[in-house]
Design a protein around this motif. Structure first.
Motif, PDB file in Angstrom:
ATOM      1  N   ARG A  36      62.970  40.290  42.110  1.00 14.40           N
ATOM      2  CA  ARG A  36      63.004  39.483  40.880  1.00 14.40           C
ATOM      3  C   ARG A  36      62.277  38.152  41.036  1.00 14.40           C
ATOM      4  N   THR A  37      62.356  37.566  42.221  1.00 12.54           N
ATOM      5  CA  THR A  37      61.910  36.178  42.357  1.00 12.54           C
ATOM      6  C   THR A  37      60.732  35.985  43.307  1.00 12.54           C
ATOM      7  N   PHE A  94      63.871  46.515  37.956  1.00  8.62           N
ATOM      8  CA  PHE A  94      63.760  45.344  37.078  1.00  8.62           C
ATOM      9  C   PHE A  94      62.365  45.265  36.461  1.00  8.62           C
ATOM     10  N   LYS A 114      66.965  40.704  45.031  1.00  5.88           N
ATOM     11  CA  LYS A 114      66.673  39.325  44.641  1.00  5.88           C
ATOM     12  C   LYS A 114      65.192  39.020  44.821  1.00  5.88           C
ATOM     13  N   ARG A 129      67.800  49.901  35.010  1.00  5.70           N
ATOM     14  CA  ARG A 129      67.096  48.822  35.709  1.00  5.70           C
ATOM     15  C   ARG A 129      66.520  49.270  37.052  1.00  5.70           C
TER      16      ARG A 129
END
Length: 433
Positions: A45-46, A91, A42, A78
């Motif tokens: 990605r963020t 990602f 997570k 991915r």
């Protein structure tokens, strides 16, 4: 492998991992690594832009423990690992990978500016590497996420960091804040084996039988306890010493602890028709007792003669030919001599604590016994103890280096060949390695 949604403490730990440093620690198979991986993916990605890094004790262990599960979770499109380049692409974001096996590893991250990092087996890292990593997390909002199994209570990670955590999700599931006079921006999540609701009761019960003593407290209960007392406190002469041997289906290995002034000790490990391991015989030369030191050429001659001419207990066999000859890795000259004499050998895996854990698990599960003729080895086992002074001095888990030559030979023969015998044992349990 199918990964199920996070629940309970694992889910709660992800929600609480908002500090600069976030560490999941505790029992094996307790879901701590899976929770940390979810949080790290997570963050990739963020989180803020910039360089990311993933670090393990070695790159190989990092791949096995963390990267392979990540690929299973999201697919190799991915999550793509480029081993030769030391990079992972997650990602579409590049992540540097590295090992932290000794103090020289500091050079691998010097000069980096990091927006985030993930660490595996943190308690095994050199403290210097950890300190340097903290200085590299200089991008605003940078965070660290990592995991470890417990070590001794004086380990640098526990003493200087975990015990000063600003927030602690404890073994019992309660949340507490720091009482330290100088807390650090770290959230600590402590797990026991029972925190993973997805494990079958039979598997949990099998693990609890397998780990004993020190390893039960650390790897089942998730406690940071000292290594003290007898190492093989589960060893019982009535259970683990035998006067009779079954038919041996495979002569797996000869383990050798080389000594010149110290005793030279060799043992033979076999896999029985009963699907148990058996240390069947030993050969020892104690130069102090014999009042004569042997050269490597003489050791090679004597060991080869012993292998081929001495009767195997309770059989008609005059000698055996083990599949592997496993030698103390420091005995390079002796290995060269064996090779010149036509006997190929390989260096032992001398990672001491995992080797002790392998033997402990085998004894606990009644999957290893020792023939009564191995008198020197049997004399050593009860006195094989943890070094309390080393634990107090620097938190190191190590045996006292005294009367351990037969034990070392047995550890070499058994632990180094674990990939050979593990699937053949009758328990069906994944013996610790």
């Amino acid at each position: 492998m199918a990964y199920k949604p996070l629940t309970g403490k694992a889910k709660r730990s992800v929600q609480l991992s908002t500090a600069r440093f976030n560490i999941w620690e505790g029992a094996v198979r307790s879901s701590k690594t899976v929770a940390s991986i979810f949080r790290w993916m997570k963050y990739a990605r963020t989180g803020p832009g910039g360089n990311l890094a993933m670090i393990g004790k070695t790159e190989r262990s990092l791949k096995r423990n963390v990267i392979d599960p990540m690929i299973e979770m999201v697919g190799d499109k991915r999550c793509r690992y480029l081993a030769g380049a030391g990079e992972l692409h997650l990602f579409g974001r590049r992540i540097y990978t590295a090992g932290a096996n000794d103090a020289r590893a500091v050079q691998k991250i010097q000069g980096l500016t990091l927006a985030g990092a993930y660490g595996d087996e943190i308690a095994t890292w050199p403290e210097e590497f950890w300190d340097m990593l903290g200085t590299r997390l200089s991008v605003p909002g940078a965070q660290f996420f990592g995991t470890c199994n417990p070590a001794g209570p004086t380990a640098w990670l526990k003493r200087n960091w975990l015990d000063r955590s600003a927030l602690w999700l404890g073994h019992d599931g309660t949340i507490s804040t720091s009482h330290a006079s100088d807390p650090v921006d770290l959230h600590r999540f402590s797990f026991t084996l029972d925190d993973n609701p997805h494990l079958s009761p039979d598997f949990v019960a099998a693990l609890k039988r397998q780990y004993v003593g020190l390893f039960f407290k650390r790897y089942i209960q998730g406690l940071w306890v000292p290594a003290e007392g007898a190492i093989f406190d589960m060893f019982d002469e009535k259970r683990h010493v035998t006067a009779t041997l079954p038919a041996i289906s495979r002569w797996i290995s000869m383990g050798i602890d080389h000594g010149t002034r110290n005793p030279f000790h060799a043992v033979i490990l076999g896999l029985g028709a009963d699907r148990k391991l058996h240390i069947t015989r030993e050969w020892r030369w104690d130069s102090a007792a014999k009042r004569r030191q042997l050269s490597d050429a003489e050791y090679s001659r004597e060991v080869r003669h012993w292998l081929t001419t001495v009767p195997v207990p309770q059989t008609d066999l005059l000698g055996v030919t083990p599949e592997y000859t496993i030698v103390d890795p420091s005995a390079t000259g002796f290995r060269v001599q064996l090779h010149q004499d036509g006997l190929f050998s390989k260096p032992a895996d001398n990672n001491v604590l995992p080797g002790i854990r392998t033997l402990s698990s085998l004894f606990a599960l009644d999957l290893l016994d020792i023939h009564e003729s191995c008198k020197e080895l049997l004399l050593e086992i009860p006195g094989y103890c943890w070094d309390d002074k080393a634990a107090e001095r620097d938190g190191t888990d190590q045996p006292i280096k005294l009367a351990d030559h037969g034990v070392d030979a047995g550890r070499y023969a058994t632990h180094t060949t674990r990939s050979i015998w593990r699937s053949a044992l009758r328990s069906g349990v994944h013996v610790a390695a």
